[in-house]
Design an enzyme around this catalytic site. Structure first.
Site, mmCIF file in Angstrom:
data_model
loop_
_atom_site.group_PDB
_atom_site.id
_atom_site.type_symbol
_atom_site.label_atom_id
_atom_site.label_comp_id
_atom_site.label_asym_id
_atom_site.label_seq_id
_atom_site.Cartn_x
_atom_site.Cartn_y
_atom_site.Cartn_z
ATOM 1 N N ARG A 106 5.713 4.952 -1.652
ATOM 2 C CA ARG A 106 4.724 4.883 -0.601
ATOM 3 C C ARG A 106 3.386 5.365 -1.156
ATOM 4 O O ARG A 106 3.329 6.370 -1.861
ATOM 5 C CB ARG A 106 5.125 5.788 0.576
ATOM 6 N N HIS A 144 2.618 -4.645 -3.101
ATOM 7 C CA HIS A 144 3.818 -4.221 -2.364
ATOM 8 C C HIS A 144 4.904 -5.304 -2.449
ATOM 9 O O HIS A 144 5.448 -5.754 -1.426
ATOM 10 C CB HIS A 144 3.489 -3.902 -0.899
#
Lengths: 319, 319
Positions: free
Chosen positions: A234, A280
């Site tokens: 993250r 991502h």
């Protein structure tokens, strides 16, 4: 009244048939839009899949279990209602381990073997050879030793790396897991001397109030000159402004996640010469549904037959 | 007369001391320039190191053994004098295995996980997510199963890949080697059906008259759509014009070696969107000397004491 399971996606015929077989007495409802999800939410005993979940949650007053298609629970648990309501939350832990670990190694090897620099130089007509280490000459530190961290560590061992892991609990579920590897674990408070000698640092931690901005200026300063930092977990784990100050003396960063996603168009990281960036895709789109289907089917079977669910999340811990 | 060993490089003090200890009765001469190499060549019983070797060879009439710092013998054996003269040739087989295999995996993972495309897109302000496979979902075929091929195969196994190797001799030195891995070998004549189903193809072969342009149009056409071809061996193994025709339908190529090196500035490969290129850094500069030193010391000790040398090359086979 027939109990309803609401799915926030449109399934394949095979997946749907297996779900119905796993829960023959349940009414299965498929939501392909937010409107459909909102309409079905009041009757839902179970909701499976992230999409539209937070929008539907205020109406889902009968909800007893939510199965997420994510591993990280930070976005769901950022909603006060999700923390306060008394429903069981399960995540997709384990489902994306191989893909995430492959991606982490792609970034690490790309940095160590100078692939980013070479790509730019070769496109510009150059031929600039530089000395590069083999992975087996490096020491690696993996922050977080859940299933993703262990998958990363297992791959690094095959390259001959010296690998250590940083872990809050020296023992725990991971110690009993199917794929143990010979990697010594250190507690976060004892990690500083290892951080100071590690050439490769991988982040494989959940984002929680405790880990937000874990890699602040103080920790980033402990990294040795020339070290590589890889984050497939993250973006919020790293203080990006602190990283901006330290990056010039580091070997590079491999980032698949960012504090703000999509990464803003003019963000300084996009121009950093020693940053290898991916959008991502550590857990890449579309591949997800295929990967999570077996978990959803098994957990629905367990729910229907009263067996303990897999991957129950501790809402206090955040993972 | 004292026998002379000519080294085509300037050693570290430690390496020099160990070499002298390995051959106490030999006269060690160090050439830091072509002129020095030419001057010492007529007295040399042994020459170690590639640099200036071919230039010095016509004068090296007493030469009985040459220790190369390379694995591939194609450049040395392209010289008729090197093929005709009756001296033992040993190469650096095994010395760069880890570095070369790491580099091959860096290129393979970079291609499979879309790192090249992402790097360009992210630099241009984009955020283009795409579905990507995990390595464990792919089948790999490794051409050549010497020490480099085995190092590549061992790493692929750690990612869960299905791995096969193509090998001229089903049994041989590699079968007895220290790092065997559970990889089925097929003969080149039986490789076609496996080539047609392999997502990842690695070249880890020596370049010989038999293997030059091995990947010609016929073999390249057998690769399935979307396949990846990785070459860390020799550029001459691939017919680059045939590759140009097939590349658009392939997933991509990861090339560290080229038919002409340095790759010419305007070469079409530099502009190919699905080519990941590095400037022959699979064996990177400077790292070499450190890696080959133990082999040179051990082989010199063996030579002096009359023991069989390591890594003797069959000049007919070319490796």
């Amino acid at each position: 009244m027939v109990k309803t399971v609401l799915f926030n996606y449109i399934p394949s015929a095979e997946h749907r048939a297996r779900l119905q077989a796993a829960a023959p007495d349940r009414h299965l409802v498929w939501a392909g839009s937010e409107e459909e999800a909102l309409r079905a939410a009041p009757e839902a005993e179970v909701i499976m899949g992230n999409r539209f979940f937070l929008q539907a949650l205020p109406r889902a007053r009968r909800l007893r279990w939510m199965q997420s298609s994510s591993v990280g629970m930070d976005l769901i648990l950022a909603d006060p209602l999700a923390r306060q309501r008394d429903f069981i939350l399960t995540n997709a832990r384990g489902v994306y381990d191989d893909e995430l670990a492959d991606h982490a190694l792609a970034l690490a090897l790309g940095l160590v073997r100078g692939v980013g620099r070479a790509t730019r130089s070769m496109a510009a007509g150059g031929w600039r050879r530089e000395p590069l280490p083999a992975l087996g000459e490096l020491e690696a530190l993996v922050y977080g030793f859940g299933s993703v961290g262990r998958a990363i560590a297992g791959r690094l061992l095959a390259f001959g790396c010296t690998v250590r892991a940083v872990r809050r609990r020296p023992e725990g579920p991971a110690a009993d897991a199917a794929r143990p590897v010979g990697v010594p674990c250190v507690l976060p408070g004892a990690a500083a001397p290892f951080l100071a000698r590690s050439h490769l640092v991988f982040l494989a931690l959940p984002l929680t109030p405790r880990t937000r901005n874990l890699f602040n200026r103080e920790l980033l300063r402990r990294l040795p000159d020339g070290a590589f930092l890889i984050n497939v977990a993250r973006g919020g784990l790293v203080d990006e402004e602190a990283l901006r100050a330290e990056l010039p003396r580091l070997g590079g960063v491999g980032l698949d996640v960012f504090a703000t996603e999509p990464l803003p168009a003019g963000h300084w990281l996009r121009e950093a010469p020693n940053a290898l960036l991916t959008p991502h895709t550590g857990r890449s789109p579309d591949a997800g549904r295929r990967r999570w289907a077996p978990l959803f089917e098994e957990n629905l079977r367990r729910w229907t037959s009263g067996e303990p669910l897999l991957n129950v999340v501790d809402k206090e811990l955040g993972y």
